[in-house]
Design a protein around this motif. Structure first.
Motif, mmCIF file in Angstrom:
data_model
loop_
_atom_site.group_PDB
_atom_site.id
_atom_site.type_symbol
_atom_site.label_atom_id
_atom_site.label_comp_id
_atom_site.label_asym_id
_atom_site.label_seq_id
_atom_site.Cartn_x
_atom_site.Cartn_y
_atom_site.Cartn_z
ATOM 1 N N THR A 168 -36.559 -10.350 46.995
ATOM 2 C CA THR A 168 -37.286 -9.103 46.736
ATOM 3 C C THR A 168 -37.537 -8.324 48.025
ATOM 4 O O THR A 168 -37.622 -7.092 47.996
ATOM 5 C CB THR A 168 -38.638 -9.377 46.047
ATOM 6 O OG1 THR A 168 -39.463 -10.177 46.899
ATOM 7 C CG2 THR A 168 -38.434 -10.092 44.728
ATOM 8 N N THR A 169 -37.666 -9.022 49.139
ATOM 9 C CA THR A 169 -37.903 -8.357 50.421
ATOM 10 C C THR A 169 -36.610 -8.187 51.227
ATOM 11 O O THR A 169 -36.657 -7.775 52.385
ATOM 12 C CB THR A 169 -38.910 -9.151 51.276
ATOM 13 O OG1 THR A 169 -38.429 -10.498 51.458
ATOM 14 C CG2 THR A 169 -40.264 -9.187 50.609
ATOM 15 N N LEU A 170 -35.473 -8.493 50.591
ATOM 16 C CA LEU A 170 -34.194 -8.451 51.298
ATOM 17 C C LEU A 170 -33.928 -7.073 51.900
ATOM 18 O O LEU A 170 -33.534 -6.961 53.064
ATOM 19 C CB LEU A 170 -33.055 -8.843 50.359
ATOM 20 C CG LEU A 170 -31.641 -8.771 50.953
ATOM 21 C CD1 LEU A 170 -31.485 -9.785 52.083
ATOM 22 C CD2 LEU A 170 -30.602 -9.033 49.856
ATOM 23 N N GLY A 171 -34.137 -6.021 51.110
ATOM 24 C CA GLY A 171 -33.846 -4.673 51.598
ATOM 25 C C GLY A 171 -34.664 -4.318 52.823
ATOM 26 O O GLY A 171 -34.129 -3.806 53.813
ATOM 27 N N VAL A 172 -35.962 -4.620 52.785
ATOM 28 C CA VAL A 172 -36.822 -4.327 53.926
ATOM 29 C C VAL A 172 -36.392 -5.134 55.144
ATOM 30 O O VAL A 172 -36.308 -4.607 56.263
ATOM 31 C CB VAL A 172 -38.298 -4.622 53.585
ATOM 32 C CG1 VAL A 172 -39.179 -4.446 54.821
ATOM 33 C CG2 VAL A 172 -38.772 -3.721 52.461
ATOM 34 N N ASN A 173 -36.095 -6.416 54.940
ATOM 35 C CA ASN A 173 -35.664 -7.253 56.061
ATOM 36 C C ASN A 173 -34.338 -6.780 56.652
ATOM 37 O O ASN A 173 -34.130 -6.848 57.866
ATOM 38 C CB ASN A 173 -35.563 -8.712 55.616
ATOM 39 C CG ASN A 173 -36.918 -9.370 55.454
ATOM 40 O OD1 ASN A 173 -37.867 -9.041 56.174
ATOM 41 N ND2 ASN A 173 -37.025 -10.295 54.519
#
Length: 203
Positions: free
Chosen positions: A98-103
């Motif tokens: 779920t946080t892949l894009g931000v990371n």
């Protein structure tokens, strides 16, 4: 330097995913498929370097190498880093899907920035090549830590203290990253200049 799942707000997650997809699309369009081996090697180096983590509150820090990845690949750093982060999330649970894009944005956007800032210095001399790598490595970590801090702060302003701690805690990483990236780039340009298109090392 991953943000864990369950920390960020929905708008930050959606914005990060959109930015990561846009950057990856541009990176794939700009990718020279004759350089796929270079992309694979640098994605692997990023993957391995990121395996050793030191936790800082809801985030973690580690040796990154996104500076040298970006310096060499430019926008193609987006698909390279995204691939490595997907594997880390699936295989080791670092960060999360779920946080892949931000990371991805936290790691890849600074990588692209240092490409345009410091690539012109590469190949002018051995010293300038080392300095380009060192500045790219350190500056990429600085930008990544600022983006991470901003993502947490935009989620909840109560993360302000944590955000400041993240930036301060990454100062030693910036120094180490700069030294390592400088030596790596100088070595690569000397023994394998093809990895940086159009660049050769002057003695």
């Amino acid at each position: 330097m991953h943000i864990s799942e369950g920390v960020l707000s929905g708008p930050v997650i959606i914005s990060g995913a959109a930015a990561a997809l846009a950057g990856t699309a541009v990176g794939l369009r700009k990718l020279d498929y004759e350089q796929m081996v270079h992309v694979a090697i640098l994605a692997s180096a990023f993957f391995v370097a990121s395996l050793i983590h030191v936790n800082i509150g809801p985030a973690s820090t580690h040796l990154v190498l996104n500076g040298i990845v970006g310096l060499i690949l430019g926008f193609s750093a987006f698909p390279a880093i995204m691939t490595a982060l997907i594997l880390q999330a699936v295989l080791f649970g670092f960060g999360g899907l779920t946080t892949l894009g931000v990371n991805v944005v936290i790691m890849a956007a600074p990588a692209v920035a240092v490409h345009y800032l410091f690539l012109p210095l590469v190949g002018k001399s051995a010293r300038m090549t080392y300095l380009a790598g060192a500045m790219a490595g350190g500056f990429a970590v600085l930008l990544s830590s600022i983006l991470m801090a901003a993502s947490l702060w935009m989620t909840d302003q109560d993360f302000l203290v944590t955000s400041r701690l993240i930036v301060l805690a990454n100062i030693p990483v910036m120094i180490i990253e700069g030294i390592v990236s400088g030596f790596c780039l100088a070595f690569l340009v000397k023994v394998y200049p093809e990895i940086v298109p159009g660049k050769t090392l002057k003695q």
